[in-house]
Design a protein around this motif. Structure first.
Motif, PDB file in Angstrom:
ATOM      1  N   VAL A 113      63.768  71.449  18.732  1.00  7.29           N
ATOM      2  CA  VAL A 113      64.009  71.989  20.067  1.00  7.29           C
ATOM      3  C   VAL A 113      65.139  73.006  19.975  1.00  7.29           C
ATOM      4  O   VAL A 113      66.173  72.743  19.355  1.00  7.29           O
ATOM      5  CB  VAL A 113      64.384  70.868  21.058  1.00  7.29           C
ATOM      6  CG1 VAL A 113      64.753  71.446  22.414  1.00  7.29           C
ATOM      7  CG2 VAL A 113      63.233  69.868  21.186  1.00  7.29           C
ATOM      8  N   HIS A 114      64.947  74.172  20.588  1.00  9.03           N
ATOM      9  CA  HIS A 114      65.976  75.209  20.572  1.00  9.03           C
ATOM     10  C   HIS A 114      66.652  75.299  21.937  1.00  9.03           C
ATOM     11  O   HIS A 114      66.000  75.186  22.974  1.00  9.03           O
ATOM     12  CB  HIS A 114      65.362  76.571  20.234  1.00  9.03           C
ATOM     13  CG  HIS A 114      64.715  76.619  18.883  1.00  9.03           C
ATOM     14  ND1 HIS A 114      65.426  76.853  17.734  1.00  9.03           N
ATOM     15  CD2 HIS A 114      63.415  76.462  18.506  1.00  9.03           C
ATOM     16  CE1 HIS A 114      64.598  76.845  16.697  1.00  9.03           C
ATOM     17  NE2 HIS A 114      63.370  76.609  17.146  1.00  9.03           N
ATOM     18  N   LYS A 115      67.961  75.514  21.936  1.00 13.13           N
ATOM     19  CA  LYS A 115      68.707  75.732  23.167  1.00 13.13           C
ATOM     20  C   LYS A 115      69.932  76.575  22.875  1.00 13.13           C
ATOM     21  O   LYS A 115      70.345  76.717  21.720  1.00 13.13           O
ATOM     22  CB  LYS A 115      69.127  74.399  23.816  1.00 13.13           C
ATOM     23  CG  LYS A 115      70.063  73.578  22.940  1.00 13.13           C
ATOM     24  CD  LYS A 115      70.468  72.267  23.598  1.00 13.13           C
ATOM     25  CE  LYS A 115      71.381  72.458  24.783  1.00 13.13           C
ATOM     26  NZ  LYS A 115      72.697  73.041  24.414  1.00 13.13           N
ATOM     27  N   GLU A 116      70.512  77.124  23.923  1.00 18.64           N
ATOM     28  CA  GLU A 116      71.775  77.843  23.772  1.00 18.64           C
ATOM     29  C   GLU A 116      72.884  76.857  23.428  1.00 18.64           C
ATOM     30  O   GLU A 116      72.837  75.688  23.813  1.00 18.64           O
ATOM     31  CB  GLU A 116      72.126  78.588  25.071  1.00 18.64           C
ATOM     32  CG  GLU A 116      71.182  79.727  25.404  1.00 18.64           C
ATOM     33  CD  GLU A 116      71.627  80.467  26.654  1.00 18.64           C
ATOM     34  OE1 GLU A 116      72.671  80.089  27.230  1.00 18.64           O
ATOM     35  OE2 GLU A 116      70.935  81.421  27.049  1.00 18.64           O
ATOM     36  N   ASN A 117      73.885  77.360  22.733  1.00 16.62           N
ATOM     37  CA  ASN A 117      74.971  76.484  22.320  1.00 16.62           C
ATOM     38  C   ASN A 117      75.691  75.882  23.519  1.00 16.62           C
ATOM     39  O   ASN A 117      76.097  76.592  24.433  1.00 16.62           O
ATOM     40  CB  ASN A 117      75.974  77.252  21.448  1.00 16.62           C
ATOM     41  CG  ASN A 117      77.116  76.379  20.996  1.00 16.62           C
ATOM     42  OD1 ASN A 117      78.229  76.502  21.479  1.00 16.62           O
ATOM     43  ND2 ASN A 117      76.843  75.474  20.085  1.00 16.62           N
ATOM     44  N   GLY A 118      75.824  74.571  23.500  1.00 12.47           N
ATOM     45  CA  GLY A 118      76.510  73.883  24.593  1.00 12.47           C
ATOM     46  C   GLY A 118      77.342  72.715  24.137  1.00 12.47           C
ATOM     47  O   GLY A 118      77.963  72.037  24.955  1.00 12.47           O
ATOM     48  N   GLY A 119      77.340  72.433  22.828  1.00 11.81           N
ATOM     49  CA  GLY A 119      78.130  71.336  22.301  1.00 11.81           C
ATOM     50  C   GLY A 119      77.310  70.067  22.112  1.00 11.81           C
ATOM     51  O   GLY A 119      76.146  69.972  22.513  1.00 11.81           O
ATOM     52  N   LEU A 120      77.937  69.063  21.492  1.00  4.43           N
ATOM     53  CA  LEU A 120      77.260  67.811  21.152  1.00  4.43           C
ATOM     54  C   LEU A 120      76.677  67.107  22.375  1.00  4.43           C
ATOM     55  O   LEU A 120      75.539  66.635  22.349  1.00  4.43           O
ATOM     56  CB  LEU A 120      78.237  66.867  20.451  1.00  4.43           C
ATOM     57  CG  LEU A 120      78.368  67.008  18.935  1.00  4.43           C
ATOM     58  CD1 LEU A 120      79.505  66.128  18.433  1.00  4.43           C
ATOM     59  CD2 LEU A 120      77.076  66.632  18.242  1.00  4.43           C
ATOM     60  N   SER A 121      77.450  67.027  23.447  1.00  6.63           N
ATOM     61  CA  SER A 121      76.979  66.328  24.645  1.00  6.63           C
ATOM     62  C   SER A 121      75.721  66.988  25.185  1.00  6.63           C
ATOM     63  O   SER A 121      74.721  66.319  25.488  1.00  6.63           O
ATOM     64  CB  SER A 121      78.063  66.323  25.727  1.00  6.63           C
ATOM     65  OG  SER A 121      79.172  65.554  25.339  1.00  6.63           O
ATOM     66  N   SER A 122      75.763  68.298  25.303  1.00  6.52           N
ATOM     67  CA  SER A 122      74.622  69.048  25.808  1.00  6.52           C
ATOM     68  C   SER A 122      73.401  68.871  24.913  1.00  6.52           C
ATOM     69  O   SER A 122      72.262  68.700  25.401  1.00  6.52           O
ATOM     70  CB  SER A 122      74.985  70.527  25.918  1.00  6.52           C
ATOM     71  OG  SER A 122      73.870  71.308  26.277  1.00  6.52           O
ATOM     72  N   ALA A 123      73.601  68.905  23.607  1.00  8.29           N
ATOM     73  CA  ALA A 123      72.486  68.774  22.672  1.00  8.29           C
ATOM     74  C   ALA A 123      71.881  67.377  22.723  1.00  8.29           C
ATOM     75  O   ALA A 123      70.657  67.212  22.711  1.00  8.29           O
ATOM     76  CB  ALA A 123      72.956  69.106  21.257  1.00  8.29           C
ATOM     77  N   ARG A 124      72.719  66.363  22.759  1.00 11.85           N
ATOM     78  CA  ARG A 124      72.185  64.993  22.844  1.00 11.85           C
ATOM     79  C   ARG A 124      71.427  64.796  24.152  1.00 11.85           C
ATOM     80  O   ARG A 124      70.360  64.164  24.172  1.00 11.85           O
ATOM     81  CB  ARG A 124      73.328  63.981  22.727  1.00 11.85           C
ATOM     82  CG  ARG A 124      73.961  63.907  21.339  1.00 11.85           C
ATOM     83  CD  ARG A 124      74.930  62.755  21.256  1.00 11.85           C
ATOM     84  NE  ARG A 124      75.641  62.726  19.980  1.00 11.85           N
ATOM     85  CZ  ARG A 124      76.960  62.759  19.850  1.00 11.85           C
ATOM     86  NH1 ARG A 124      77.726  62.832  20.933  1.00 11.85           N
ATOM     87  NH2 ARG A 124      77.521  62.726  18.660  1.00 11.85           N
ATOM     88  N   ASN A 125      71.975  65.303  25.238  1.00  9.33           N
ATOM     89  CA  ASN A 125      71.284  65.171  26.529  1.00  9.33           C
ATOM     90  C   ASN A 125      69.938  65.888  26.509  1.00  9.33           C
ATOM     91  O   ASN A 125      68.944  65.387  27.048  1.00  9.33           O
ATOM     92  CB  ASN A 125      72.159  65.721  27.659  1.00  9.33           C
ATOM     93  CG  ASN A 125      73.358  64.845  27.945  1.00  9.33           C
ATOM     94  OD1 ASN A 125      73.414  63.692  27.518  1.00  9.33           O
ATOM     95  ND2 ASN A 125      74.334  65.387  28.652  1.00  9.33           N
ATOM     96  N   ALA A 126      69.893  67.054  25.889  1.00  8.52           N
ATOM     97  CA  ALA A 126      68.633  67.787  25.784  1.00  8.52           C
ATOM     98  C   ALA A 126      67.611  66.980  24.995  1.00  8.52           C
ATOM     99  O   ALA A 126      66.413  66.966  25.324  1.00  8.52           O
ATOM    100  CB  ALA A 126      68.866  69.143  25.132  1.00  8.52           C
TER     101      ALA A 126
END
Length: 321
Positions: free
Chosen positions: A79-92
């Motif tokens: 899954v690709h997303k804009e950089n948002g940090g660990l919390s954002s990535a785990r939530n995604a």
């Protein structure tokens, strides 16, 4: 037996895996050096009914290219997303997950082969539990660091104080939760770039029983310059003290007492003193530690040492020896 436990039992006895029971979530940011080994540790699990969601958090290196060959395994998604940090990535990753269990694994850590199997077995035995972590051992580019393995396990219906005061520490890459934990407390706080795992576990402990298995099932990478704990140790501690603690006490009044706060602050200040080399800075943090907890003899000893000549200290050590 709950419906969830019945699903575990049915999938294990029939050999049919019509759904992924576990969603493994790997947040990856500029992880080209390590992420292949991390994914391979998931593939090597003795329990096979999983999906793995690698969240490419806006990497600027070749992380995505390293992951692509693994996509031949239809259990693995990128899954690709804009950089948002660990919390954002785990939530995604949790948003995309289909499993009843979520397991988190950072892109530079490695699971031992029985990690999923033993965590699932615990949840099968304890339907009331919401979180299951494990012990870890540290490693670096030279291999496993001797004598770094944690020991001891705990299962508690009220682990909040132990987590709050850091008496119980659960590595983020060992955490497995039931989906209902996410449904109840939400995901990781995306305002936090670090200490997000501490905040998440605190909130989870206020709602659900928590376990840390006695087994060492995680190899935790240390000493790399890309490690957040290496880069942001002091900032993490400041965030805990000045933001996370006040927020948690507002959300769950009465869960921790004022003396628990003082105990934690004393430990943070004492640890900060260890990181300082200048006399005035080290003395300042030791004194702040004593103001929070004046009953720690160890801190008095460290403070006295500050005022003794190094030659005298070495002489006393030789005499003691």
């Amino acid at each position: 037996m709950t419906e969830f436990d019945r699903q575990i039992s049915d999938s294990e006895t029939s050999g049919e895996h019509n759904f992924p029971l576990v969603s493994v979530i790997i947040p990856a940011y500029n992880s080209e050096k390590f992420v292949a080994e991390t994914i391979q540790s998931v593939i090597s699990q003795t329990y096979a009914n999983w999906e793995c969601i690698v969240v490419n958090d806006g990497s600027t290196d070749n992380t995505a290219e390293v992951v692509k060959p693994f996509l031949q395994d239809d259990r693995i998604r990128l899954v690709h997303k804009e950089n948002g940090g660990l919390s954002s990535a785990r939530n995604a990753g949790m948003e995309k997950a289909t499993g009843e269990l979520f397991a988190f694994l950072d892109a530079d850590d490695i699971w031992l082969p029985e990690k999923l199997e033993k965590s699932i077995a615990f949840f099968n035995q304890h339907p009331e539990a919401g979180v299951c972590g494990t012990n870890k051992q540290n490693f670096n580019s030279q291999g496993i660091i001797p004598n770094s393995a944690e020991t001891g396990g705990v299962y508690s219906s009220d682990a909040t104080v132990a987590i709050f005061t850091a008496e119980l520490s659960i590595p983020a890459s060992s955490i497995m939760i039931r989906r209902r934990v996410w449904d109840t407390i939400g995901g990781f706080d995306e305002h936090y770039r670090y200490a997000e795992d501490y905040d998440f576990l605190l909130r989870a402990s206020a709602e659900f029983p928590i376990c840390k298995l006695n087994d060492v099932l995680l190899n935790y990478r240390v000493g790399e310059k890309t490690s957040l704990s290496y880069l942001y140790g002091d900032k993490r501690r400041d965030l805990v003290m000045y933001t996370i603690i006040p927020k948690f006490r507002r959300l769950y009044p009465g869960k921790v007492k004022w003396y628990h706060v003082m105990q934690l602050c004393a430990d943070i200040y004492r640890n900060r003193a260890d990181r300082k080399t200048k006399f005035t800075e080290k003395t300042y943090w030791l004194l702040r530690s004593l103001l929070c907890n004046p009953f720690r003899l160890e801190v008095y000893y460290l403070l006295v040492r500050q005022f003794l000549p190094q030659g005298l200290i070495q002489t006393l050590k030789r005499l003691r020896g």
